[in-house]
Scaffold this motif. Sequence first.
Motif, PDB file in Angstrom:
ATOM      1  N   ASP A  46       0.827  -1.209   0.000  1.00 27.21           N
ATOM      2  CA  ASP A  46       0.000   0.000   0.000  1.00 27.21           C
ATOM      3  C   ASP A  46       0.862   1.260   0.000  1.00 27.21           C
ATOM      4  O   ASP A  46       0.517   2.262  -0.639  1.00 27.21           O
ATOM      5  CB  ASP A  46      -0.933   0.001   1.220  1.00 27.21           C
ATOM      6  N   PHE A  47       1.986   1.213   0.723  1.00 24.60           N
ATOM      7  CA  PHE A  47       2.899   2.366   0.770  1.00 24.60           C
ATOM      8  C   PHE A  47       3.475   2.654  -0.611  1.00 24.60           C
ATOM      9  O   PHE A  47       3.538   3.810  -1.047  1.00 24.60           O
ATOM     10  CB  PHE A  47       4.018   2.093   1.766  1.00 24.60           C
ATOM     11  N   ILE A  48       3.899   1.612  -1.324  1.00 21.03           N
ATOM     12  CA  ILE A  48       4.474   1.778  -2.663  1.00 21.03           C
ATOM     13  C   ILE A  48       3.435   2.384  -3.610  1.00 21.03           C
ATOM     14  O   ILE A  48       3.741   3.286  -4.400  1.00 21.03           O
ATOM     15  CB  ILE A  48       4.992   0.430  -3.200  1.00 21.03           C
ATOM     16  N   LYS A  49       2.215   1.904  -3.534  1.00 19.53           N
ATOM     17  CA  LYS A  49       1.159   2.426  -4.405  1.00 19.53           C
ATOM     18  C   LYS A  49       0.864   3.893  -4.093  1.00 19.53           C
ATOM     19  O   LYS A  49       0.642   4.704  -5.004  1.00 19.53           O
ATOM     20  CB  LYS A  49      -0.107   1.586  -4.253  1.00 19.53           C
ATOM     21  N   LYS A  50       0.849   4.227  -2.814  1.00 20.24           N
ATOM     22  CA  LYS A  50       0.515   5.604  -2.414  1.00 20.24           C
ATOM     23  C   LYS A  50       1.663   6.563  -2.703  1.00 20.24           C
ATOM     24  O   LYS A  50       1.462   7.653  -3.245  1.00 20.24           O
ATOM     25  CB  LYS A  50       0.171   5.637  -0.922  1.00 20.24           C
ATOM     26  N   LYS A  51       2.880   6.168  -2.358  1.00 20.34           N
ATOM     27  CA  LYS A  51       4.028   7.055  -2.457  1.00 20.34           C
ATOM     28  C   LYS A  51       4.611   7.115  -3.860  1.00 20.34           C
ATOM     29  O   LYS A  51       4.958   8.188  -4.362  1.00 20.34           O
ATOM     30  CB  LYS A  51       5.119   6.599  -1.478  1.00 20.34           C
ATOM     31  N   TYR A  52       4.724   5.953  -4.515  1.00 17.65           N
ATOM     32  CA  TYR A  52       5.423   5.886  -5.801  1.00 17.65           C
ATOM     33  C   TYR A  52       4.498   5.651  -6.985  1.00 17.65           C
ATOM     34  O   TYR A  52       4.959   5.627  -8.130  1.00 17.65           O
ATOM     35  CB  TYR A  52       6.492   4.792  -5.749  1.00 17.65           C
ATOM     36  N   LYS A  53       3.214   5.414  -6.707  1.00 19.85           N
ATOM     37  CA  LYS A  53       2.227   5.170  -7.771  1.00 19.85           C
ATOM     38  C   LYS A  53       2.644   3.978  -8.646  1.00 19.85           C
ATOM     39  O   LYS A  53       2.480   4.003  -9.867  1.00 19.85           O
ATOM     40  CB  LYS A  53       2.058   6.429  -8.645  1.00 19.85           C
ATOM     41  N   LYS A  54       3.170   2.941  -8.011  1.00 26.48           N
ATOM     42  CA  LYS A  54       3.618   1.743  -8.718  1.00 26.48           C
ATOM     43  C   LYS A  54       3.107   0.499  -8.007  1.00 26.48           C
ATOM     44  O   LYS A  54       2.703   0.558  -6.841  1.00 26.48           O
ATOM     45  CB  LYS A  54       5.153   1.699  -8.786  1.00 26.48           C
ATOM     46  N   ASN A  55       3.153  -0.633  -8.702  1.00 32.22           N
ATOM     47  CA  ASN A  55       2.738  -1.894  -8.103  1.00 32.22           C
ATOM     48  C   ASN A  55       3.896  -2.611  -7.412  1.00 32.22           C
ATOM     49  O   ASN A  55       3.682  -3.506  -6.591  1.00 32.22           O
ATOM     50  CB  ASN A  55       2.129  -2.813  -9.164  1.00 32.22           C
ATOM     51  N   ASP A  56       5.124  -2.230  -7.749  1.00 32.23           N
ATOM     52  CA  ASP A  56       6.301  -2.829  -7.137  1.00 32.23           C
ATOM     53  C   ASP A  56       7.506  -1.951  -7.484  1.00 32.23           C
ATOM     54  O   ASP A  56       7.431  -1.121  -8.391  1.00 32.23           O
ATOM     55  CB  ASP A  56       6.521  -4.258  -7.648  1.00 32.23           C
ATOM     56  N   VAL A  57       8.590  -2.120  -6.745  1.00 29.87           N
ATOM     57  CA  VAL A  57       9.821  -1.384  -7.036  1.00 29.87           C
ATOM     58  C   VAL A  57      10.998  -2.349  -6.930  1.00 29.87           C
ATOM     59  O   VAL A  57      10.936  -3.334  -6.194  1.00 29.87           O
ATOM     60  CB  VAL A  57      10.042  -0.207  -6.050  1.00 29.87           C
ATOM     61  N   PRO A  58      12.092  -2.104  -7.667  1.00 28.26           N
ATOM     62  CA  PRO A  58      13.285  -2.941  -7.508  1.00 28.26           C
ATOM     63  C   PRO A  58      13.812  -2.818  -6.080  1.00 28.26           C
ATOM     64  O   PRO A  58      13.797  -1.735  -5.495  1.00 28.26           O
ATOM     65  CB  PRO A  58      14.273  -2.338  -8.519  1.00 28.26           C
ATOM     66  N   VAL A  59      14.262  -3.924  -5.517  1.00 26.14           N
ATOM     67  CA  VAL A  59      14.756  -3.893  -4.141  1.00 26.14           C
ATOM     68  C   VAL A  59      15.949  -2.956  -4.005  1.00 26.14           C
ATOM     69  O   VAL A  59      16.182  -2.383  -2.934  1.00 26.14           O
ATOM     70  CB  VAL A  59      15.106  -5.322  -3.670  1.00 26.14           C
ATOM     71  N   LYS A  60      16.689  -2.756  -5.100  1.00 23.11           N
ATOM     72  CA  LYS A  60      17.841  -1.854  -5.048  1.00 23.11           C
ATOM     73  C   LYS A  60      17.416  -0.400  -4.838  1.00 23.11           C
ATOM     74  O   LYS A  60      18.246   0.449  -4.477  1.00 23.11           O
ATOM     75  CB  LYS A  60      18.676  -1.969  -6.327  1.00 23.11           C
ATOM     76  N   ASP A  61      16.136  -0.098  -5.045  1.00 20.70           N
ATOM     77  CA  ASP A  61      15.652   1.267  -4.856  1.00 20.70           C
ATOM     78  C   ASP A  61      15.298   1.564  -3.398  1.00 20.70           C
ATOM     79  O   ASP A  61      14.961   2.704  -3.056  1.00 20.70           O
ATOM     80  CB  ASP A  61      14.422   1.523  -5.730  1.00 20.70           C
ATOM     81  N   VAL A  62      15.346   0.539  -2.550  1.00 20.93           N
ATOM     82  CA  VAL A  62      15.059   0.756  -1.132  1.00 20.93           C
ATOM     83  C   VAL A  62      16.273   1.421  -0.482  1.00 20.93           C
ATOM     84  O   VAL A  62      17.359   0.863  -0.445  1.00 20.93           O
ATOM     85  CB  VAL A  62      14.738  -0.571  -0.410  1.00 20.93           C
ATOM     86  N   ASP A  63      16.086   2.631   0.027  1.00 17.62           N
ATOM     87  CA  ASP A  63      17.163   3.367   0.684  1.00 17.62           C
ATOM     88  C   ASP A  63      16.653   3.913   2.015  1.00 17.62           C
ATOM     89  O   ASP A  63      15.535   3.606   2.452  1.00 17.62           O
ATOM     90  CB  ASP A  63      17.674   4.493  -0.220  1.00 17.62           C
ATOM     91  N   HIS A  64      17.482   4.734   2.672  1.00 21.86           N
ATOM     92  CA  HIS A  64      17.102   5.276   3.976  1.00 21.86           C
ATOM     93  C   HIS A  64      15.824   6.108   3.865  1.00 21.86           C
ATOM     94  O   HIS A  64      14.962   6.072   4.761  1.00 21.86           O
ATOM     95  CB  HIS A  64      18.245   6.132   4.524  1.00 21.86           C
ATOM     96  N   LYS A  65      15.680   6.836   2.772  1.00 22.97           N
ATOM     97  CA  LYS A  65      14.480   7.644   2.562  1.00 22.97           C
ATOM     98  C   LYS A  65      13.239   6.767   2.454  1.00 22.97           C
ATOM     99  O   LYS A  65      12.171   7.122   2.968  1.00 22.97           O
ATOM    100  CB  LYS A  65      14.646   8.483   1.294  1.00 22.97           C
ATOM    101  N   PHE A  66      13.363   5.624   1.778  1.00 19.78           N
ATOM    102  CA  PHE A  66      12.242   4.689   1.647  1.00 19.78           C
ATOM    103  C   PHE A  66      11.831   4.187   3.035  1.00 19.78           C
ATOM    104  O   PHE A  66      10.639   4.129   3.363  1.00 19.78           O
ATOM    105  CB  PHE A  66      12.645   3.514   0.754  1.00 19.78           C
ATOM    106  N   ILE A  67      12.814   3.819   3.851  1.00 22.43           N
ATOM    107  CA  ILE A  67      12.535   3.248   5.170  1.00 22.43           C
ATOM    108  C   ILE A  67      11.845   4.259   6.074  1.00 22.43           C
ATOM    109  O   ILE A  67      10.828   3.957   6.708  1.00 22.43           O
ATOM    110  CB  ILE A  67      13.842   2.744   5.813  1.00 22.43           C
ATOM    111  N   THR A  68      12.397   5.479   6.140  1.00 24.18           N
ATOM    112  CA  THR A  68      11.782   6.500   6.990  1.00 24.18           C
ATOM    113  C   THR A  68      10.414   6.915   6.455  1.00 24.18           C
ATOM    114  O   THR A  68       9.513   7.236   7.229  1.00 24.18           O
ATOM    115  CB  THR A  68      12.694   7.736   7.099  1.00 24.18           C
ATOM    116  N   GLY A  69      10.256   6.863   5.131  1.00 25.59           N
ATOM    117  CA  GLY A  69       8.950   7.159   4.547  1.00 25.59           C
ATOM    118  C   GLY A  69       7.926   6.102   4.915  1.00 25.59           C
ATOM    119  O   GLY A  69       6.763   6.414   5.200  1.00 25.59           O
ATOM    120  N   LEU A  70       8.352   4.835   4.931  1.00 25.68           N
ATOM    121  CA  LEU A  70       7.456   3.744   5.323  1.00 25.68           C
ATOM    122  C   LEU A  70       7.061   3.880   6.793  1.00 25.68           C
ATOM    123  O   LEU A  70       5.887   3.685   7.154  1.00 25.68           O
ATOM    124  CB  LEU A  70       8.152   2.399   5.081  1.00 25.68           C
TER     125      LEU A  70
END
Length: 266
Positions: free
Chosen positions: A145-169
């Motif tokens: 649900d976070f990916i859909k809301k924040k990135y407007k996507k159904n999935d993201v490459p795991v390599k795109d997970v960074d500190h910003k992604f974690i704190t955003g989640l």
Amino acid sequence: MSVQLSILFYVKKSKANLQSYTNIYLRITIDGKRAECSINRKVHTDLWNSRLQKALGNSSENQEINREIDFIKNKIYTIEQKFQRDGTTYTAAQLLDVYVGKDKTKKMLLEILQEHNDKVDSLIGKDFAAGTAERYRTCKKHVTDFIKKKYKKNDVPVKDVDHKFITGLEYYLKTTRKCAHNSAIKYITNFKKIIRIAHANDWIDKDPFLYWKAKLKIVEREFLNEEEIQRIIEIELKMERLDQVRDIFIFCLFHGSGICRCQKIE
């Protein structure tokens, strides 16, 4: 997502050999940016039609070349459609990488989560409790649900997970999902295990949790009073399993197991 995809097959006559045979090249263009490679096929320069992007003549060799060209074109359109279904942005270079197989080690985040959860489900009663499996399923739902809301996507490459992604989640869990601090941290900790798996398998170069620090807050739980305990004892439960859970709870409560807290009843 609106992109302009162009597929071109062409030859370089200046690169022809002494027998006038030259390589056929594939060029992918998206929004003006190109990526190209050889399709590992040669054609006689006199038998190549640049306008049709086809080999001329009825020889079996040239007919095979034309079939290969059609196959490549269809494959590229299929790859593009998958990117679009996944809601993933892409470039000409990324499209070409998928076609030639350079992205085989690329892993998507929710795919890894699902693979992990499937393993946990298969080990319920052996290595994992049912409650643990349920927490991981809930964690995947929150991340989805976070990916859909924040990135407007159904999935993201795991390599795109960074500190910003974690704190955003974490922020998403505490605000949109209304999770208490400790609940949010526990979900992030579950998610952290998935990222550690990706790091151990070399799907990502570094651990994005390296600088993420969080502590659970000490929560002072209220005592149950005599009236509340009596209400729990008398409540009518329609499920036998819940009835057993209630009985165990009351047993632990009166025998001071440390599982429950209540006021001392004289």
